[in-house]
Design a protein around this motif. Structure first.
Motif, short mmCIF file in Angstrom:
data_model
loop_
_atom_site.label_atom_id
_atom_site.label_comp_id
_atom_site.label_asym_id
_atom_site.label_seq_id
_atom_site.Cartn_x
_atom_site.Cartn_y
_atom_site.Cartn_z
N THR A 163 0.82 -1.19 0.00
CA THR A 163 0.00 0.00 0.00
C THR A 163 0.86 1.25 0.00
OG1 THR A 163 -0.11 -0.05 2.41
CG2 THR A 163 -1.90 -1.11 1.21
N THR B 118 -4.18 3.33 8.43
CA THR B 118 -4.36 3.16 6.99
C THR B 118 -3.99 4.44 6.26
OG1 THR B 118 -6.10 1.51 7.29
CG2 THR B 118 -6.02 2.61 5.16
N ASP C 36 -1.20 4.75 3.43
CA ASP C 36 -1.49 5.31 2.11
C ASP C 36 -0.54 6.47 1.78
OD1 ASP C 36 -3.51 3.49 1.79
OD2 ASP C 36 -5.12 4.90 2.31
#
Length: 330
Positions: free
Chosen positions: A19, A113, A117
């Motif tokens: 990611t 997250t 990212d």
């Protein structure tokens, strides 16, 4: 700016790397200047001497001239929302890495997250988070809280092996925090494995502070009394020291009328041991700042540390309290 792609972090953080190395965010933040790194550190708070010593250890290590690190420090005041806001602030500042000492284990998915990212690696310091989010941080450096609980349980199992149905009061840490969960689990796992007959008379949080530890112990005394209670297991020194005050004010002798285990190993805790008011101390070492900074820099530069790196800790009984007291760093 000295920076490398996060793709080299390794298999231990495979999902994180995938990611983080997307089309627009393959290299971490852009918050540094010169040859150094900018690291954001969200600390739990300053609820105890242990936490204050831990913060100082990290700050001193980051400030060392040879490291060239700029440390952005935030005191979360034991408030998860404050910590989440701090982490988001670090993401917006595009720091090179984020160090998080999470107040509780759950509720981090969204903000971590966001860090992933943005291509910013996260290293956990001291406390952990729930297993479902393991791919959202690179590594955790700190204490093995379950092992600490097991050490306390081993002593209790041996000490009270011949005591029929020995009775326990427990002062737990902050509800939902990793040390509270794991110190409890490890302690009672040992008692169960060894088939020790015990009764947990009461277990309540003292939030790792002396004030709440004393208040909760006062409630225990009012509700249950102390006659027939064999052991107080306090998840940290501060709560144990507060409880000692409540026990003395109730006219009982801590360490004699009721035996006491504490976890941390502060000067005040060891002094209470020397004074005969504490019977067993399980160490939780706060002074891992240099080790933490080494790990964080390694992660920024593409290293692949193990998912968990323990710090070195010990256990102490009455025969070692006095000799160890001068060695205490907090």
């Amino acid at each position: 700016m000295k920076r490398r792609s996060l793709a080299g972090i390794g298999a231990g953080a495979a999902l994180f790397s995938l990611t983080a190395c997307g089309e627009d965010s393959g290299e971490g933040g852009d918050g540094g200047s010169g040859d150094g790194y900018v690291i954001g550190f969200s600390q739990v708070g300053a609820e105890s001497a242990w936490r204050t010593a831990n913060s100082k250890s990290v700050q001193d290590a980051a400030a060392a001239d040879e490291r060239g690190i700029e440390l952005k420090f935030d005191d979360g005041q034991q408030d998860q929302e404050k910590q989440i806001a701090a982490v988001r602030g670090y993401i917006n500042q595009a720091v090179d890495a984020i160090v998080l000492a999470p107040v509780v284990e759950t509720g981090w998915t969204d903000v971590l997250t966001e860090a992933s990212d943005a291509g910013i690696p996260v290293v956990l310091a001291d406390r952990g988070i729930e297993a479902a989010d393991e791919d959202l941080y690179v590594t955790r450096l700190g204490s093995d809280f379950e092992a600490e609980g097991r050490s306390a349980g081993e002593w209790a199992a041996t000490t009270f092996a011949a005591t029929p149905d020995f009775k326990i009061l427990e002062l737990t840490g902050t509800t939902g925090s990793a040390p509270a969960n794991d110190r409890k689990a490890g302690f009672f796992a040992v008692l169960d494995e060894k088939a020790v007959a015990y009764t947990l008379v009461d277990s309540q949080t003292g939030n790792f502070t002396a004030e709440e530890g004393k208040a909760t112990m006062e409630t225990f005394i009012t509700t249950h009394g102390l006659d027939g209670i064999h052991l107080l297991y306090a998840h940290n020194d501060e709560m144990g020291l507060g409880a000692i005050q409540a026990i003395e004010e109730a006219g009982k002798a801590p360490g004699t009328d009721i035996q006491i285990i504490i976890v941390d190993g502060s000067k005040a805790g060891f002094q209470a041991g020397v004074d005969g008011k504490v019977n067993y101390i399980v160490e939780c070492n706060p002074a891992f700042g240099e080790q933490l900074m080494d790990v964080v820099v390694d992660v920024i530069e593409g290293g692949s540390p193990e998912k968990f790196t323990p710090v070195e800790e010990g256990v102490f009984g009455p025969e070692t309290f006095e000799a160890e007291l001068p060695n205490r760093q907090f």
